[in-house]
Design an enzyme around this catalytic site. Structure first.
Site, mmCIF file in Angstrom:
data_model
loop_
_atom_site.group_PDB
_atom_site.id
_atom_site.type_symbol
_atom_site.label_atom_id
_atom_site.label_comp_id
_atom_site.label_asym_id
_atom_site.label_seq_id
_atom_site.Cartn_x
_atom_site.Cartn_y
_atom_site.Cartn_z
ATOM 1 C CE LYS A 1 1.206 33.547 27.458
ATOM 2 N NZ LYS A 1 1.414 32.118 27.678
ATOM 3 C CB THR A 2 4.590 31.232 31.598
ATOM 4 O OG1 THR A 2 4.359 31.489 30.209
ATOM 5 C CG2 THR A 2 4.972 29.771 31.773
ATOM 6 C CG ASP B 1 -0.610 29.243 27.947
ATOM 7 O OD1 ASP B 1 -0.909 30.446 28.117
ATOM 8 O OD2 ASP B 1 0.558 28.868 27.705
ATOM 9 C CD GLU B 2 -0.206 31.946 24.171
ATOM 10 O OE1 GLU B 2 -0.945 32.901 23.870
ATOM 11 O OE2 GLU B 2 1.022 32.073 24.350
ATOM 12 C CD GLN C 1 0.835 39.059 23.158
ATOM 13 O OE1 GLN C 1 1.799 38.476 22.650
ATOM 14 N NE2 GLN C 1 0.708 39.211 24.459
ATOM 15 N NE ARG D 1 6.476 39.779 20.954
ATOM 16 C CZ ARG D 1 5.859 39.308 22.022
ATOM 17 N NH1 ARG D 1 6.314 38.221 22.619
ATOM 18 N NH2 ARG D 1 4.795 39.904 22.510
#
Length: 746
Positions: A35-36, A222-223, A253, A599
């Site tokens: 995503k980044t 973002d987020e 998330q 993770r």
């Protein structure tokens, strides 16, 4: 046309998210899907195609670190520094706008942003005016309510009577209003005001709002799943003219509702922004197929989600390991031994993490890692014995052993508050210096004089009498029982019970874990010696370390190997979340489990314990319902309580809820002494009641007179052998009874 260099390497969905620059776009980015890269490449694409100048783009992040990384990556993609753009956190951007229009909300441009301590002082001042009892209504809890209202975009005039009913003697709305007035009088704001004041300006002054609507041709967020109501309203107002808003996030998330985050913001994106496109990033570049399938199967049980199907081109790898153990101590023992095995194989400790649901869980892992001389770091907070509540409690215990411990006495003399302020402590120091005696002895002297005010004198006299009584209890009660009495009767536990801050519940859990850990030692002195050894474990910043952290702190990180302990109902999912939030709380806990699993890049190892010692009491535990929701084809099940097969635990409930007082005869290849609370992690034999005797079923290879070495207690000589138990006189640690498997012949 040739493809620009910065667009090369993007997959189909990523390319679509980058190229679809106009109109509202929601990029639903699963864990590890890049995503980044999409966000930064999209910004570079807008700039390179001259759709906007840098100062016409607003990019909002949740951390300053993310903002810095975004600037660096975009500059790298376009090959030059980018000047004049608006990239930063919600608070940073809000402050920038507010300083330009401060007078519209009765502020000056040089306003000060108060920290939490100053906010607390201001709330206290308002409460004092209305004579509100701070013990009944702690200022921290009042401030917490006010901040939650600000997160929801509620100014004092918008708070309904029903919301404030019963709080602060029914005066919570008045306190909020007067608190805001005091802030303005002092030309100050708190963090919640940075957006709240902007909302007020945008609502009351449409021409000012229009300036920023025209200015920001493109908005990137973002987020997005972590936005609160105030942030959501702020974004909608700014985007309502050009409608070119791109939000990147993952509803699976969203794990920060306790900080005000509203997962509903991302779920209703298509409804809020008409004509929006939803692009799903589903190719995962991080985890193996088994880990990904296990996590996807789990999160699919949530109803409140937009849905996506993650996949990966990585080789299959290992299945997710799910292992049942007898108790929490064994869980730490096995986990840390597995870490040691990987270290010996050459795996970097930097690529290993232990992710827990609650902070108190780290204590057993920290102790075991220290015994194995494995370096570790605790992310998101201090190490267990360095936490404030732990150090406070230990200070009380140190005074029980020695009333000459001035540092410990000074630490807790007014914790919790007893009306013994700086003047009282200074008077104590003067008496101690004049008579060359410890502070505690000075306290005995001063309570018989008129040097202190009556309230302080009475409080100090009560504290001295309490310590005398507690100390006498050490002769008749177990040291862990005395410790429980101390933190209860001192008012320390009550202090945190009355504290409504988000971390108060965790501090209470840490206190319970501290008491549980004490039970493993023969006496209070042995426990405090252990703590001293742990505290001496110096940090070496250059060496590799295992990472210990909570699942909430792990979001955004990745490791080759991830250990996930404590998967038991009540602990994970956490009972408090289910009790307070019901189904929505359970779904957020499931999202937290999904975050934990994703993770892991190569290995995910889940453990649960059949029994846990909570606040010095054993409690049976059942495996987390999340284990039952993992797809059977993607996990390996193993229990030290016997082999388990299949994905359902229904047939094993009797085994897992076994009375812990019963003596297991055989559990795989692990001997029974690891499963009874008579033997601690160092092999030390703890004395028990006579009816709970240990059954000997083996003999030792050691003999009386042998010299041996123990990893914690050092070198010693065997005085007596009883079955597999050895009575050893250690050179530096005195006489102790230890299981023979914990020592080596020398």
């Amino acid at each position: 046309m040739p493809v620009p260099e910065y667009l090369k390497g993007l997959n189909e969905a990523q390319s679509e998210a980058v190229n679809l620059t106009d109109g509202p776009v929601l990029v639903l980015a699963g864990a590890g899907t890049g995503k980044t890269r999409v966000l930064t490449t999209r910004m570079a694409h807008i700039l390179m195609n001259r759709k906007a100048q840098p100062w016409e783009i607003l990019a909002v992040t949740f951390t300053n670190k993310a903002a810095r990384e975004m600037k660096e990556r975009v500059s790298g993609l376009i090959g030059r520094p980018v000047e004049g753009w608006w990239v930063g956190t919600f608070h940073a951007i809000g402050a920038r706008i507010l300083r330009s229009h401060a007078e519209l909300v009765d502020l000056k441009p040089n306003f000060i942003i108060l920290d939490v301590d100053d906010q607390m002082r201001l709330v206290k001042q308002v409460m004092e005016v209305h004579r509100i009892d701070e013990k009944k209504w702690p200022p921290r809890s009042i401030l917490s309510v006010i901040q939650r209202w600000k997160d929801r975009g509620l100014t004092p005039d918008k708070v309904s009577d029903a919301e404030g009913q019963g709080l602060a003697d029914g005066l919570i709305s008045v306190i909020y209003s007067e608190y805001q007035e005091r802030l303005k009088t002092l030309n100050t704001v708190d963090f919640g005001d940075l957006l709240l004041h902007c909302l007020t300006i945008f609502s009351n002054y449409p021409d000012t709002l229009e300036i920023y609507q025209k200015k920001f041709k493109y908005i990137l967020v973002d987020e997005y799943q972590d936005t609160n109501v105030s942030q959501y309203l702020w974004l909608r107002l700014l985007a309502s003219l050009n409608n070119n808003i791109c939000c990147v996030g993952d509803d699976d998330q969203s794990i920060y509702s306790w900080r005000g985050a509203e997962v509903g913001n991302i779920l209703k994106f298509e409804k809020d922004f008409k004509g929006s496109e939803v692009i799903r990033l589903e190719q995962n570049y991080r985890s193996t197929p088994h880990i990904l399938a296990a996590a996807s199967g789990l999160i699919a049980k949530n109803q409140g989600r937009l849905g996506k199907s993650l996949w990966t081109g990585i080789e299959a790898g290992e299945k997710v390991s799910v292992r049942g153990v007898w108790d929490g101590e064994e869980e730490a023992l096995i986990t840390c031994d597995e870490i040691e095995i990987r270290k010996k194989r050459g795996q970097s400790l930097e690529e290993i993490a232990v992710l827990v649901r609650a902070g108190f869980q780290t204590r057993e892992f920290e102790d075991r890692l220290i015994n194995l001389a494995i370096p570790y770091r605790v992310i998101g907070g201090p190490r267990f014995y360095e936490r404030m509540e732990t150090r406070d409690a230990i200070a009380y215990f140190r005074i029980l052993l020695s009333d000459q411990d001035d540092l410990a006495f000074e630490r807790i003399i007014n914790v919790p508050k007893r009306g013994l302020g700086k003047a009282s402590v200074q008077a104590l120091h003067e008496v101690a210096r004049k008579q060359s005696i410890p502070l505690f002895s000075a306290a005995r002297e001063i309570v018989d004089t008129d040097e202190l005010k009556p309230r302080a004198r009475n409080a100090l006299s009560t504290l001295i009498n309490d310590f005398d009584r507690w100390r006498a209890n050490l002769d008749s009660l177990n040291h862990a029982e005395v410790a429980t009495i101390v933190i209860e009767e001192s008012g320390y536990t009550e202090m945190w019970q009355n504290d409504s801050s988000p971390d108060a519940a965790g501090r209470l859990e840490n206190l319970k874990e501290l008491i549980s850990g004490m039970e493993e030692f023969e006496n209070l002195q042995g426990f405090l010696e252990h703590v001293s050894l742990v505290m001496e474990n110096e940090e070496n910043v250059s060496e590799e370390k295992v990472t210990l952290m909570t699942l909430h702190s792990a979001k955004g990180l990745e490791f080759d190997t991830v250990f996930l302990p404590g998967w038991e109902d009540g602990l994970f999912p956490h009972q408090r979340s289910m009790d307070e939030e019901g189904v929505s709380g359970l779904e957020e806990e499931r999202r937290l489990a999904y975050v934990g699993l994703t993770r892991a890049k190569k290995e995910a190892l889940v453990t649960y314990a059949a029994n846990r010692r909570i606040y010095n009491q054993w409690q049976n535990a059942l495996p987390s319902r999340f284990i039952d929701e993992l797809p059977p084809e993607n996990i390996d099940l193993l229990s030290e309580l016997g082999e388990l097969s299949g994905g359902s635990w229904a047939n094993n409930e009797a085994v897992l809820s076994r009375d812990i007082s019963s003596k297991p005869q055989s559990f795989g290849n692990i001997q029974p002494y690891n499963r009874i609370n008579k033997i601690n992690r160092d092999g030390l034999v703890i004395e028990q009641d006579s009816e709970d005797t240990f059954v000997e079923d083996a003999s030792s290879n050691f003999e009386q007179g042998n010299r041996v070495f123990h990893q914690k207690f050092g070198y010693g000589k065997i005085l007596n052998v009883s079955g597999t138990k050895l009575e050893i006189e250690f050179d530096k640690s005195g006489v102790k009874r230890v299981m023979d498997s914990f020592v080596e012949a020398v």
